[in-house]
Each structure stands twice: as structure tokens, then as C-alpha cells.
Design an enzyme around this catalytic site. Sequence first.
Site, PDB file in Angstrom:
ATOM      1  N   LYS A   8      39.926  40.296  34.985  1.00  0.00           N
ATOM      2  CA  LYS A   8      39.931  40.862  33.319  1.00  0.00           C
ATOM      3  C   LYS A   8      39.395  40.118  32.312  1.00  0.00           C
ATOM      4  O   LYS A   8      37.891  40.250  31.953  1.00  0.00           O
ATOM      5  CB  LYS A   8      41.368  41.041  33.208  1.00  0.00           C
TER       6      LYS A   8
ATOM      7  N   TYR B  53      42.741  57.013  38.597  1.00  0.00           N
ATOM      8  CA  TYR B  53      44.116  57.235  38.050  1.00  0.00           C
ATOM      9  C   TYR B  53      44.064  58.606  37.325  1.00  0.00           C
ATOM     10  O   TYR B  53      44.866  58.725  36.398  1.00  0.00           O
ATOM     11  CB  TYR B  53      44.649  56.116  37.225  1.00  0.00           C
TER      12      TYR B  53
ATOM     13  N   TYR C   9      52.654  44.190  40.130  1.00  0.00           N
ATOM     14  CA  TYR C   9      51.283  44.956  40.355  1.00  0.00           C
ATOM     15  C   TYR C   9      50.182  43.956  40.690  1.00  0.00           C
ATOM     16  O   TYR C   9      49.928  42.841  39.908  1.00  0.00           O
ATOM     17  CB  TYR C   9      50.789  45.776  39.516  1.00  0.00           C
TER      18      TYR C   9
ATOM     19  N   ASP D  49      49.366  34.974  39.749  1.00  0.00           N
ATOM     20  CA  ASP D  49      48.391  36.059  39.575  1.00  0.00           C
ATOM     21  C   ASP D  49      48.167  36.097  38.111  1.00  0.00           C
ATOM     22  O   ASP D  49      49.080  36.909  37.375  1.00  0.00           O
ATOM     23  CB  ASP D  49      48.705  37.447  40.114  1.00  0.00           C
TER      24      ASP D  49
HETATM   25  C1  LIG Z   1      44.555  44.448  36.882  1.00  0.00           C
HETATM   26  C2  LIG Z   1      45.339  43.556  37.835  1.00  0.00           C
HETATM   27  C3  LIG Z   1      45.066  43.274  39.046  1.00  0.00           C
HETATM   28  C4  LIG Z   1      43.836  43.902  39.566  1.00  0.00           C
HETATM   29  O1  LIG Z   1      42.597  43.911  38.955  1.00  0.00           O
HETATM   30  P1  LIG Z   1      41.326  44.695  39.134  1.00  0.00           P
HETATM   31  O2  LIG Z   1      40.165  43.955  38.721  1.00  0.00           O
HETATM   32  O3  LIG Z   1      41.716  45.901  38.505  1.00  0.00           O
HETATM   33  O4  LIG Z   1      41.235  45.038  40.722  1.00  0.00           O
HETATM   34  C5  LIG Z   1      45.781  42.357  39.681  1.00  0.00           C
HETATM   35  N1  LIG Z   1      46.623  41.627  39.233  1.00  0.00           N
HETATM   36  C6  LIG Z   1      47.033  41.800  37.805  1.00  0.00           C
HETATM   37  C7  LIG Z   1      48.280  40.962  37.627  1.00  0.00           C
HETATM   38  C8  LIG Z   1      46.596  42.918  36.806  1.00  0.00           C
HETATM   39  O5  LIG Z   1      46.982  43.121  36.063  1.00  0.00           O
END
Ligand SMILES: *Cc1c(COP(=O)(O)O)cnc(C)c1O
Length: 429
Positions: free
Chosen positions: A266, A16, A143, A237
Site C-alpha cells: 500500500k 468488488y 483481512y 501485516d
Molecule cells: C490491503 C491489505 C492487504 C492486501 O493487499 P493488496 O495489495 O490489496 O493485495 C493485506 N493485508 C492488509 C492488512 C491489507 O489492508
Amino acid sequence: MSTLAARDHAVLWHPYTQMQTAALPIPIVRGEGAWLYTEDGTAYLDGISSWWVNLHGHAHPRIAARVAQQLQTLEHVLFAGFTHPPAVELAEGLLEILPPNQRRIFYSDNGSTAVEVALKMALQYHHNLGQPRRTIVAFRDSYHGDTFGAMAVSSRGAFTAPFAPLLFDVAFIDVPVPGREVEALAQLEAVAAQGDVAAFIFEPLLLGTAGMLTYSAEALDELLGSCHRHGILAIADEVMTGFGRTGQLFACDYLAERPDMVCLSKGLTGGTMALGVTSCAGPVYDAFLSDDKLKTFFHGHSYTANPVACAAGLASLELLRDPACAANIARMATAHQVFQAEITGQPGVRDVRLLGTVLAVEFEEAATTSYFSSLRDELYELALQRRVILRPLGNIIYLMPPYCTTDAELSLLYDTVRAMRELVVGRNQ
Ligand SMILES: *Cc1c(COP(=O)(O)O)cnc(C)c1O
């Protein structure tokens, strides 16, 4: 010029980042608690948990010890035909805290791969049942990651434009933000009625990259109820919202309905190692059980269930389940509430959104708001000058600190937001 930054500039390409115009990166050599230290000893307060991953503070001694021990015991083994203690123990621990209908854990490498796995599982679930469905429903502002499938189900914009023709079609619906609940449900019902929807993927209650947009559990329950009436798999997600960020262990804990799949990454390892998880409910898993080898889920990564990453996950989970962590989360949520009450309605502030430990302040901006606006850069610089790491999303600043952040450290973050508001007011005059 820092020698490390100069050497970096000669060989690296950062995410980015427009490498032609970007400032040199800040060289960090050490972390402790909520602080990151540069080569020359300057300390930066990490107000965004290093891109939302860190839960318990940097270089946490309990996680470090567990990782070191695992490294000396077993660093890696392939995960097809073999298993190992950290993978099993972490799966058991996750199933104890995930929504109670979740039955199986599938490991991958990061948030994007956790999403890819969920999408492929959902599509193959219907395929295996002999009733193929092709459509995925997602929120317009969502996202879900940067790989192709994850990009396809994410908000389409400047970041995805070069790839737009190659992204598969997705049925996007509005986020049911206050006042838009009826429309969002109607849009889902309309596409569901066509009978081809395999899955609905969503960021539960809090859309991160969209600018920490929040919507109600009641609205999401309505959407999930509709999914379940139409045989649509609901994919939560929780890559960002998982592990206490929203005040509950998972955002789905606020719901009456249950997701069919959950994506995690994460905070999964406390921000120590890359690891992804896709969990699924029993019926999803059962659709892959067969004497027919073609019903197998043919997906895997070289480092699937890496023992060192799983060990970090186990140590982080232990810290998370310690009552001291819940107390820290509650303390931070309360502090955020007090600050929210203070700043709401002040000049320059358009909206303040809060869910658990995540606080977002949306500033009034005279010009059009976007990730690329100069306000964003000014706010970012203001924070760095105060030795605070906060990354604005356009005209929106958010706090997502590690849970170990003390009241005094939180005050530094709030002070920075106060200064940002003053900058905005001066700019808009
Ligand atoms: C950061 C994020 C992702 C992607 O995760 P990465 O480990 O960066 O590939 C997917 N979904 C959500 C909601 C996120 O915040």
C-alpha cells in the site's frame, strides 16, 4: 453519459463490484494533492487515500520526477542473479526505519503476495530446521488479501464462501478488543500448547477491513510474548498500518515485543506503483542458509523488485522522512482527536475509534449490519454528492486521508461525517 465510463462499461470488470447493478464508474483523469478530477473538471476529495495507498497526495511531483528518471535509466531487470541501485537503496532505507530486529527485505508485487511470502517463509523456516509445523494462527476478523493463502488466513465470510472447501485450516482466535484480551490470549495459549503452530499473522493494533477495529499494544505484546515462548513466528501485516498511518512509522513501534516478519505494500510507493515487501529477522533468514539447495526459498515473481516501483518507493520514503510529513501526521491526528471528542456519544453514533491518522465512526443501525446493507449505499452516495470519496464498511465510516490533506479539507470530511450522522438519526426514527 461520459464516453470513458461507457467504454469502460463495455469492456471492463471491476474489483468488488456487482457489474449488473453497479453505477457507472467515475472517470478520473487527473489528481493533485488530496483531489481527484473527472473529465469534466469535477473535483473529488480523496478521504480514503485511494484504498489506503496514497501518502503524500496524487501525482506528487517528487515521486513523478524520480519515476520518470528511473524509466529512462533502467525499467526492469530480472532479480535472480542481478541487482540494481533502487532495490538496494530502498532495502537499506526500509531496514533503517523498520523494527530494529529486521535484517532482510524480500520483494514481491502487492500486499497479498507479501502475505503469501511471509506464510511460505514461516512454514519453510520450521521445515528447514527439521521440525515441520503446519498450523497458522490468525484473528477471526482479519483481512490479509485475496490470493488463496491470504484468503485462508482471513476472516471467513461471504467473500470467501465459494472457495471455503479449498482454503487450508487456520486456528482463528478472537481479536483482543477491550474486554476480550484474556480470552484471546487463552485461545492462543491453547492452540500453541499443541506444538504445531508455525506462525501467528496479525494486523497490528488496527484491523482495517474488519471495520477499523482497534486493540491495545499491551494486548498484542502479551500475544507476541506467548508466540515467542512457543517458537511461533510473529508476522505483522503492516500493509495498511505501515508508513505513519497509526501515528508511528509502523504500528509495531508501539510494541515492546518485536515481530519476526513484517509485510508491507500500500503506502510503500506512496500509492504510485504496485510493490510488496516481506522483511524478516535474522534467525528466519539464517534458517535458509545451507549447502543444501533444498533449503532455498523457491519463490519469486517476474517483476520482483521492479526498479521503477523501487524508485517510487525511494521518493516516497524521502518524503516520509521529511519532518514536514511527521508534522502533517501529528496535525491530522490532533484534528481527528478534536472531531472524535465532538461526535462521541452523539445520537446515532455507537462507537468512535481513532489511531493516529485513521478515524472510524460506527453508526447505530436498526437493521442487521453488513457490507451489503442499504445504509452503506446511502452513506456512500451522500459522500459522493458532496464530492467526497468515503467508502463505508457497512455502518462504519472511516477517514484515512493522505497526509497532505489540509485543515480546510479535513473540515470538509468532518462535515460529511456530520451529515451522515444526521442521515442515520433520521433513518433510525
Ligand atoms: C490491503 C491489505 C492487504 C492486501 O493487499 P493488496 O495489495 O490489496 O493485495 C493485506 N493485508 C492488509 C492488512 C491489507 O489492508
